[in-house]
Design an enzyme around this catalytic site. Structure first.
Site, mmCIF file in Angstrom:
data_model
loop_
_atom_site.group_PDB
_atom_site.id
_atom_site.type_symbol
_atom_site.label_atom_id
_atom_site.label_comp_id
_atom_site.label_asym_id
_atom_site.label_seq_id
_atom_site.Cartn_x
_atom_site.Cartn_y
_atom_site.Cartn_z
ATOM 1 N N TYR A 83 53.365 26.755 49.774
ATOM 2 C CA TYR A 83 53.280 27.791 50.804
ATOM 3 C C TYR A 83 54.430 27.626 51.797
ATOM 4 O O TYR A 83 55.303 26.774 51.624
ATOM 5 C CB TYR A 83 51.899 27.746 51.456
ATOM 6 C CG TYR A 83 50.805 28.110 50.484
ATOM 7 C CD1 TYR A 83 50.639 29.431 50.052
ATOM 8 C CD2 TYR A 83 49.962 27.141 49.952
ATOM 9 C CE1 TYR A 83 49.657 29.761 49.125
ATOM 10 C CE2 TYR A 83 48.983 27.467 49.023
ATOM 11 C CZ TYR A 83 48.835 28.771 48.612
ATOM 12 O OH TYR A 83 47.877 29.101 47.686
ATOM 13 N N GLU A 122 14.418 23.524 20.108
ATOM 14 C CA GLU A 122 15.833 23.430 19.737
ATOM 15 C C GLU A 122 15.928 23.081 18.254
ATOM 16 O O GLU A 122 15.417 22.053 17.816
ATOM 17 C CB GLU A 122 16.553 22.385 20.580
ATOM 18 C CG GLU A 122 17.973 22.062 20.151
ATOM 19 C CD GLU A 122 18.851 23.304 20.002
ATOM 20 O OE1 GLU A 122 19.392 23.517 18.893
ATOM 21 O OE2 GLU A 122 18.988 24.061 20.987
#
Length: 647
Positions: free
Chosen positions: A175, A413
């Site tokens: 910056y 699962e």
């Protein structure tokens, strides 16, 4: 206490800090429409203060409205006394918890959004462009430089009037102040360019102006890049000179950063860059100064912070993405519950959202930056049974929310592991962070006493036997197999098959079709095993769905292994150990021999069980890839949100 150094009190100038944990400045685009400190941001910071963070440094605030900024209209501003009121509310809120707060201030310079977006000029030390945008900035006049210095000083004065404890001047990240410091971006010939002293002058006059205006009871930190990692930029030796010059100026502490936005992956590291990589840089700076040093170092875990502090590498540990992903990071660390910290997976989803000018969001924690939207849960499901089908991120997130709401939860699962696609992804190189997420899920399932049934295929009858109050379907997706001539189940592998546990090959010719992030990582996986890999992608760009920073080390590994990457090529035919690909749009064809062909062409939602259950139960919810295929963030957010709002 397990982490003695981490929870030792410390001092930064006039400030007594309760521990060595710093939540550094992270932009989240959570400011109000006019740039004010919003209620959302205050709550976001309050949760982290309540958990015991010693020092919070807020997202950067622009000191300027005259020129274009990096995020127009969505970031904090300190350009008018009207911003004092909301800032003072932040200070009062944070101080309740004995946490100190600073605000980072900055100007964007050449890294501002283009004028066509902002309608404002872009100025910089010199007319040197920024690679992300085509626009060349205007060179600042001396009058504009002096006005800019005044803007920084006025912003700091507003912060002091707001009862904020100090200011962090942003001289890093490419910056404006960093641009003055760098010989790459500062090619001026006046007193603000050329020699080190001249390039440092802009920052020096800002710091001196703030100290004069705000006094010694107002802390000043400067965050600077110790090494730009850029040709024609400055290196670590000059970074040491910057640190020493700042100490001579009388700043209260320095915060060590690196690089600029040209090499953003060295500022906000993707998952493949490991904790500790900056240690040599931090050590060099720490040895050169006597004032406190704040430093990031890809610190995700309390033990990492403790190690760097105990070694004397830094005085304060800046834990950015870790505390972003889990607001209770400090509390859990203090209580010795590191296993309960939800880990940042380094996917840069937060950064991707900001790139679209959206309010930032976390892939693994839906409450981050949305704390007011999702207050802590009531236990309103006590006595109710919930069934979840699928133990991937979506299913587990839904299970955890329902358990926290008091429900009795069962997960079906079909595989012998939890984590779904995330667990598969964790099998590719450098995915320790993703493995940590899977481990976290396993731990939380056990702690919440969720009934996990692995190797168990869910059926309508099995689900109905539980007499559930609600059913969540998280059955994921099925690999897309295109109708290509010669393609059959016997001559290719899907991603789950290629990444199956124990599947390893070497010295083979491997062709991966599909250059999304999964395809790229799979190609890397097999290249590093010692195979001759060719990656084929129909689009002109690899993995457009993720931040390019995620690809940096993957591409480095593929190039190191001399893998071929064919962009703008599509699969046309498979024939006896060879694929035929065609360049798009030229139409030129090429034949590539293979021993193993892997298809990574995405998935389509698997909804068959959902459609069956909808006929049998009124409260059935579809989540994750079964709803819409996507990244981990999509799975986490749909699982959490639908379980949170389910009535």
């Amino acid at each position: 206490m397990k982490y003695n150094h981490l929870f030792e009190p410390g001092n930064i100038g006039p400030l007594a800090i309760q521990n060595r944990i710093v939540f550094p400045a992270l932009e989240v685009l959570g400011a109000g429409f006019n740039g004010e400190m919003s209620e959302d941001l205050i709550t976001y910071y309050e949760e982290r203060a309540k958990a015991g963070v010693g020092l919070i440094i807020t997202a950067y605030a622009s000191v300027d409205e005259e020129f274009s900024q990096s995020f127009e209209g969505s970031q904090l501003k300190l350009t008018h006394p009207r911003y004092t009121s909301a800032m003072s509310k932040l200070a009062r809120t944070i101080h309740k918890y004995d946490t100190k707060v600073m605000v980072q201030i900055y100007q964007a310079g050449r890294q501002a959004v283009p004028t066509e977006i902002s309608g404002r000029r872009i100025v910089a030390p010199s007319p040197i462009g920024f690679s992300l945008y085509e626009q060349i900035p205007e060179e600042m006049t001396k009058e504009e430089i002096h006005r800019s210095i005044g803007k920084f000083v006025n912003a700091a004065k507003m912060l002091k009037n707001s009862m904020i404890d100090g200011v962090e001047v942003l001289a890093a990240g490419g910056y404006l102040i960093n641009q003055f410091l760098s010989p790459y971006s500062n090619q001026r010939t006046d007193e603000y360019g050329g020699s080190f002293e001249n390039r440092f002058r802009f920052l020096a006059e800002i710091v001196t102006g703030i100290r004069t205006a705000c006094g010694k009871d107002f802390a000043i930190s400067v965050r600077f890049s110790a090494d730009e990692f850029m040709e024609d930029g400055y290196d670590l030796q000059e970074g040491i000179k910057i640190a020493q010059a700042l100490e001579k100026l009388g700043v209260d502490c320095i915060s060590v950063n690196n690089a600029n936005q040209e090499k953003r992956y060295l500022i906000i590291e993707p998952t493949t860059i490991k904790s500790g990589w900056k240690s040599y840089i931090i050590k060099a700076i720490k040895e050169a100064v006597s004032i406190p040093v704040i430093a990031t170092n890809v610190i995700k875990l309390p033990e990492q912070a403790e190690e760097y502090l105990s070694e004397g590498l830094m005085d304060f540990a800046a834990v950015g993405r870790g505390i972003y992903a889990d607001s209770e990071w400090a509390k859990k660390a203090k209580e010795g519950r590191a296993e309960d910290i939800k880990p940042c997976i380094g996917c840069l989803y937060c950064l991707d959202q900001q790139g679209l000018f959206r309010k930032s969001a976390c892939a693994v924690n839906c409450r981050t930056n949305r704390e007011r939207e999702f207050p802590l849960l009531d236990r309103d499901l006590v006595g109710k049974k919930i069934v979840i089908v699928g133990a991937g991120p979506a299913g587990i997130e839904a299970a955890l929310v329902c358990a926290d709401r008091g429900a009795s939860v069962t997960i079906f699962e079909k595989e012998n592991f939890v984590g779904g696609a995330a667990e598969l992804g964790a099998r590719t190189p450098d995915k320790e962070a993703l493995k940590a997420l899977v481990t976290y899920y396993e731990t939380q399932i056990e702690k919440r006493q969720i009934d996990l049934l692995l190797n168990t295929e869910a059926t309508v009858d099995r689900i109905k036997a539980y007499e559930p109050y609600a059913v969540f379907i998280a059955t994921g997706g099925t690999p897309i197999i295109p109708p290509i001539k010669g393609l059959s189940g016997s001559n290719y592998l899907t991603i789950p098959e290629a990444l199956a546990a124990g599947y390893a090959i070497e010295n083979k010719k491997v062709v991966v079709i599909g250059g999304g992030m999964t395809g790229c990582e799979t190609a890397e996986h097999f290249a590093l095993m010692g195979n001759d890999v060719t990656l084929v992608e129909m689009q002109p760009k690899l993995a457009p769905e993720v931040s390019p920073d995620n690809l940096v080390t993957v591409l480095e590994n593929l190039e190191k292994c001399q893998s071929q990457m064919l962009l703008s090529h599509k699969l046309m035919e498979v024939d006896h150990g060879k694929v035929v690909v065609e360049e798009v749009p030229a139409g030129k064809r090429k034949t590539i021999a293979f021993d193993h062909l892997i298809l990574s062409l995405g998935n389509r939602p698997e909804k068959s069980l959902y459609q069956e259950m909808k006929k049998e139960h009124e409260n059935v919810l579809l989540i994750g890839d079964a709803l819409q295929t996507g990244r981990v963030a999509n799975a986490v957010h749909t699982g959490f949100e639908r379980a949170y709002v389910m009535s």
